[in-house]
Design an enzyme around this catalytic site. Structure first.
Site, PDB file in Angstrom:
ATOM      1  N   LYS A 129      55.941  12.011  87.094  1.00  0.00           N
ATOM      2  CA  LYS A 129      55.836  13.164  86.253  1.00  0.00           C
ATOM      3  C   LYS A 129      54.733  13.196  85.465  1.00  0.00           C
ATOM      4  O   LYS A 129      54.158  14.147  84.791  1.00  0.00           O
ATOM      5  CB  LYS A 129      57.284  13.288  85.232  1.00  0.00           C
ATOM      6  CG  LYS A 129      58.549  13.320  86.112  1.00  0.00           C
ATOM      7  CD  LYS A 129      59.606  13.257  85.092  1.00  0.00           C
ATOM      8  CE  LYS A 129      60.145  11.757  84.460  1.00  0.00           C
ATOM      9  NZ  LYS A 129      60.374  10.646  85.304  1.00  0.00           N
ATOM     10  N   ARG A 146      66.985  16.718  79.603  1.00  0.00           N
ATOM     11  CA  ARG A 146      67.552  15.597  80.536  1.00  0.00           C
ATOM     12  C   ARG A 146      68.890  15.731  80.789  1.00  0.00           C
ATOM     13  O   ARG A 146      69.481  15.066  81.525  1.00  0.00           O
ATOM     14  CB  ARG A 146      67.330  14.370  80.084  1.00  0.00           C
ATOM     15  CG  ARG A 146      65.828  13.872  80.167  1.00  0.00           C
ATOM     16  CD  ARG A 146      65.663  12.413  79.795  1.00  0.00           C
ATOM     17  NE  ARG A 146      64.343  12.190  79.844  1.00  0.00           N
ATOM     18  CZ  ARG A 146      63.328  11.282  80.417  1.00  0.00           C
ATOM     19  NH1 ARG A 146      64.067  10.309  81.106  1.00  0.00           N
ATOM     20  NH2 ARG A 146      62.368  10.986  80.049  1.00  0.00           N
ATOM     21  N   ARG A 196      53.688  -0.981  87.188  1.00  0.00           N
ATOM     22  CA  ARG A 196      52.981   0.255  86.242  1.00  0.00           C
ATOM     23  C   ARG A 196      52.537  -0.474  85.001  1.00  0.00           C
ATOM     24  O   ARG A 196      52.859  -1.211  84.488  1.00  0.00           O
ATOM     25  CB  ARG A 196      53.977   1.284  85.802  1.00  0.00           C
ATOM     26  CG  ARG A 196      53.321   2.160  85.039  1.00  0.00           C
ATOM     27  CD  ARG A 196      54.060   3.459  84.569  1.00  0.00           C
ATOM     28  NE  ARG A 196      55.326   3.086  84.105  1.00  0.00           N
ATOM     29  CZ  ARG A 196      56.181   4.056  83.936  1.00  0.00           C
ATOM     30  NH1 ARG A 196      56.056   5.142  84.173  1.00  0.00           N
ATOM     31  NH2 ARG A 196      57.650   3.590  83.329  1.00  0.00           N
ATOM     32  N   ARG A 221      55.536  -1.309  80.036  1.00  0.00           N
ATOM     33  CA  ARG A 221      56.552  -0.841  79.244  1.00  0.00           C
ATOM     34  C   ARG A 221      57.751  -1.770  79.097  1.00  0.00           C
ATOM     35  O   ARG A 221      58.373  -2.337  80.217  1.00  0.00           O
ATOM     36  CB  ARG A 221      57.116   0.464  79.769  1.00  0.00           C
ATOM     37  CG  ARG A 221      56.007   1.707  79.170  1.00  0.00           C
ATOM     38  CD  ARG A 221      56.157   3.010  79.855  1.00  0.00           C
ATOM     39  NE  ARG A 221      57.515   3.582  79.897  1.00  0.00           N
ATOM     40  CZ  ARG A 221      57.834   4.589  80.546  1.00  0.00           C
ATOM     41  NH1 ARG A 221      56.956   5.586  80.779  1.00  0.00           N
ATOM     42  NH2 ARG A 221      59.331   4.967  80.604  1.00  0.00           N
ATOM     43  N   ARG A 255      68.195   3.956  83.924  1.00  0.00           N
ATOM     44  CA  ARG A 255      67.487   5.143  83.809  1.00  0.00           C
ATOM     45  C   ARG A 255      67.630   6.084  85.220  1.00  0.00           C
ATOM     46  O   ARG A 255      67.842   7.156  85.061  1.00  0.00           O
ATOM     47  CB  ARG A 255      65.966   4.797  83.659  1.00  0.00           C
ATOM     48  CG  ARG A 255      65.449   4.310  82.349  1.00  0.00           C
ATOM     49  CD  ARG A 255      64.187   3.784  82.019  1.00  0.00           C
ATOM     50  NE  ARG A 255      63.083   4.555  82.577  1.00  0.00           N
ATOM     51  CZ  ARG A 255      61.826   3.915  83.012  1.00  0.00           C
ATOM     52  NH1 ARG A 255      61.825   2.639  83.268  1.00  0.00           N
ATOM     53  NH2 ARG A 255      60.771   4.531  83.334  1.00  0.00           N
TER      54      ARG A 255
HETATM   55  P1  AP5 Z   1      54.319   8.119  86.259  1.00  0.00           P
HETATM   56  O1  AP5 Z   1      53.396   9.367  86.286  1.00  0.00           O
HETATM   57  O2  AP5 Z   1      54.169   6.869  84.928  1.00  0.00           O
HETATM   58  O3  AP5 Z   1      55.851   8.222  86.500  1.00  0.00           O
HETATM   59  P2  AP5 Z   1      57.040   9.163  85.441  1.00  0.00           P
HETATM   60  O4  AP5 Z   1      57.850   9.917  86.361  1.00  0.00           O
HETATM   61  O5  AP5 Z   1      56.346   9.613  84.411  1.00  0.00           O
HETATM   62  O6  AP5 Z   1      57.833   7.979  85.276  1.00  0.00           O
HETATM   63  P3  AP5 Z   1      58.573   7.407  83.765  1.00  0.00           P
HETATM   64  O7  AP5 Z   1      59.014   6.112  83.933  1.00  0.00           O
HETATM   65  O8  AP5 Z   1      57.582   7.797  82.520  1.00  0.00           O
HETATM   66  O9  AP5 Z   1      59.659   8.391  83.763  1.00  0.00           O
HETATM   67  P4  AP5 Z   1      60.813   8.233  82.624  1.00  0.00           P
HETATM   68  O10 AP5 Z   1      61.470   9.492  82.819  1.00  0.00           O
HETATM   69  O11 AP5 Z   1      61.738   6.841  82.760  1.00  0.00           O
HETATM   70  O12 AP5 Z   1      60.227   7.803  81.346  1.00  0.00           O
HETATM   71  P5  AP5 Z   1      60.122   8.681  80.010  1.00  0.00           P
HETATM   72  O13 AP5 Z   1      58.746   8.111  79.454  1.00  0.00           O
HETATM   73  O14 AP5 Z   1      59.884  10.121  80.236  1.00  0.00           O
HETATM   74  O15 AP5 Z   1      54.188   7.247  87.435  1.00  0.00           O
HETATM   75  C1  AP5 Z   1      54.635   6.016  87.725  1.00  0.00           C
HETATM   76  C2  AP5 Z   1      53.655   4.895  88.478  1.00  0.00           C
HETATM   77  O16 AP5 Z   1      53.512   5.391  89.874  1.00  0.00           O
HETATM   78  C3  AP5 Z   1      52.399   4.806  87.736  1.00  0.00           C
HETATM   79  O17 AP5 Z   1      51.927   3.276  87.876  1.00  0.00           O
HETATM   80  C4  AP5 Z   1      51.679   5.753  88.473  1.00  0.00           C
HETATM   81  O18 AP5 Z   1      50.191   5.250  88.402  1.00  0.00           O
HETATM   82  C5  AP5 Z   1      51.997   5.574  89.945  1.00  0.00           C
HETATM   83  N1  AP5 Z   1      52.119   6.922  90.935  1.00  0.00           N
HETATM   84  C6  AP5 Z   1      52.176   8.170  90.128  1.00  0.00           C
HETATM   85  N2  AP5 Z   1      52.289   9.004  91.315  1.00  0.00           N
HETATM   86  C7  AP5 Z   1      52.212   8.175  92.373  1.00  0.00           C
HETATM   87  C8  AP5 Z   1      51.846   8.649  93.733  1.00  0.00           C
HETATM   88  N3  AP5 Z   1      51.956   9.840  94.219  1.00  0.00           N
HETATM   89  N4  AP5 Z   1      51.711   7.688  94.838  1.00  0.00           N
HETATM   90  C9  AP5 Z   1      51.793   6.312  94.319  1.00  0.00           C
HETATM   91  N5  AP5 Z   1      52.012   5.981  92.990  1.00  0.00           N
HETATM   92  C10 AP5 Z   1      52.151   6.996  92.177  1.00  0.00           C
HETATM   93  O19 AP5 Z   1      61.354   8.268  79.007  1.00  0.00           O
HETATM   94  C11 AP5 Z   1      61.277   6.892  78.549  1.00  0.00           C
HETATM   95  C12 AP5 Z   1      62.741   6.787  77.681  1.00  0.00           C
HETATM   96  O20 AP5 Z   1      62.512   7.780  76.471  1.00  0.00           O
HETATM   97  C13 AP5 Z   1      64.019   7.503  78.199  1.00  0.00           C
HETATM   98  O21 AP5 Z   1      64.890   6.505  78.922  1.00  0.00           O
HETATM   99  C14 AP5 Z   1      64.813   7.694  76.919  1.00  0.00           C
HETATM  100  O22 AP5 Z   1      65.301   6.646  76.439  1.00  0.00           O
HETATM  101  C15 AP5 Z   1      63.867   8.375  76.016  1.00  0.00           C
HETATM  102  N6  AP5 Z   1      63.739   9.652  76.220  1.00  0.00           N
HETATM  103  C16 AP5 Z   1      62.741  10.479  76.938  1.00  0.00           C
HETATM  104  N7  AP5 Z   1      63.231  11.900  77.024  1.00  0.00           N
HETATM  105  C17 AP5 Z   1      64.555  11.843  76.490  1.00  0.00           C
HETATM  106  C18 AP5 Z   1      65.309  13.078  76.349  1.00  0.00           C
HETATM  107  N8  AP5 Z   1      64.688  14.346  76.701  1.00  0.00           N
HETATM  108  N9  AP5 Z   1      66.545  12.752  75.627  1.00  0.00           N
HETATM  109  C19 AP5 Z   1      66.882  11.593  75.480  1.00  0.00           C
HETATM  110  N10 AP5 Z   1      66.036  10.428  75.331  1.00  0.00           N
HETATM  111  C20 AP5 Z   1      64.832  10.609  75.885  1.00  0.00           C
HETATM  112 MG    MG Z   2      56.409   9.306  82.303  1.00  0.00          MG
END
Ligand code: AP5
Ligand code: MG
Length: 210
Positions: A13, A88, A122, A154, A165
């Site tokens: 994402k 979410r 990652r 992270r 998650r």
């Molecule tokens: P990456 O782009 O980092 O993946 P991502 O989908 O962004 O994964 P996240 O782990 O960031 O999602 P998340 O939803 O858990 O975390 P968030 O920060 O939103 O890619 C992943 C890896 O793969 C990287 O190493 C990349 O290089 C590689 N890659 C990418 N594309 C690839 C491909 N095509 N092929 C191969 N490799 C690839 O949320 C974190 C926390 O914040 C939540 O758990 C919660 O506690 C809080 N939070 C956030 N939003 C809310 C909300 N709306 N409400 C309540 N709490 C919230």
């Molecule tokens: Mg992310």
């Protein structure tokens, strides 16, 4: 253009939202990055959310709604935005619907096995970019290509937090996707391909929409 990017943890994402933002000059907003920034800076908000974020749980209440509302009402968002990590759950989706009309929604699909495998290696940067030693290495080891900051692992990329998650995604966030499916704004993207191929799939849809 107002765009949402969904997908299970590690689906890319953040990676794809950043590419969309760069090509279409739209502000990139990621709720997870906002929380991590506050946790790193030790702000009041950071102290409040740290235990939830580290464990892989959603931060409670209407906190995220207010953060998103405040951010998307900033002048730079008059052209639109790319939003990653929000809404979410159904309650957040209803709130977003009351403050913005969304044009395009993407869901990047990968299996849970692939998600776990990507996240365990990652490296993240506080500017929001993510790297992977094999799939997406930085030019200089341990350093962000974009801002030159030191990359870090992270706290929520530990196996127990990843599991939690993913479970929340399947239980709560997939219900949100059904709403966008019904309103024909949802586009399914195959995330099990290289970063450039995933972006090409997304971009072909944006080009048609514009
Ligand atoms: P990456 O782009 O980092 O993946 P991502 O989908 O962004 O994964 P996240 O782990 O960031 O999602 P998340 O939803 O858990 O975390 P968030 O920060 O939103 O890619 C992943 C890896 O793969 C990287 O190493 C990349 O290089 C590689 N890659 C990418 N594309 C690839 C491909 N095509 N092929 C191969 N490799 C690839 O949320 C974190 C926390 O914040 C939540 O758990 C919660 O506690 C809080 N939070 C956030 N939003 C809310 C909300 N709306 N409400 C309540 N709490 C919230
Ligand atoms: Mg992310």
């Amino acid at each position: 253009m107002k765009i949402l990017v969904f997908g299970p943890q590690g689906s890319g994402k953040g990676t794809q939202a950043e590419l969309i933002s760069r090509k279409y000059k739209l502000p990139y907003i990621a709720t997870g990055d906002i929380f991590r920034f506050h946790i790193k800076e030790g702000t009041q908000l950071g102290k409040k959310v740290k235990s939830y974020v580290d464990k892989g749980e959603l931060t409670p209440g209407s906190l995220t709604n207010e953060i998103v509302k405040d951010r998307i009402q900033q002048p730079d968002c008059s052209v639109g935005f790319v939003l990653d990590g929000y809404p979410r759950n159904i309650s957040q989706q209803k709130f977003l619907e009351s403050i913005a009309k969304i044009d395009l929604v993407f869901v990047i699909n990968i299996s849970d096995t692939e998600a776990v495998s990507r996240l365990k290696d990652r490296l993240a940067c506080k500017c929001g970019l993510s790297y992977h030693p094999v799939n997406n290495p930085p030019y200089k080891k341990g350093i962000c290509n974009k801002c030159g900051d030191k990359l870090f692992v992270r706290d929520d990329d530990k196996p127990a937090a990843i599991k939690k998650r993913l479970a929340i995604y399947h239980k709560e966030t997939e219900l949100v996707l059904e709403i966008y499916q019904k309103s024909n704004t949802l586009h399914q993207i195959n995330g099990a391909q290289g970063i450039e191929e995933v972006f090409a799939e997304i971009d072909n849809i944006i080009i048609l929409y514009k």
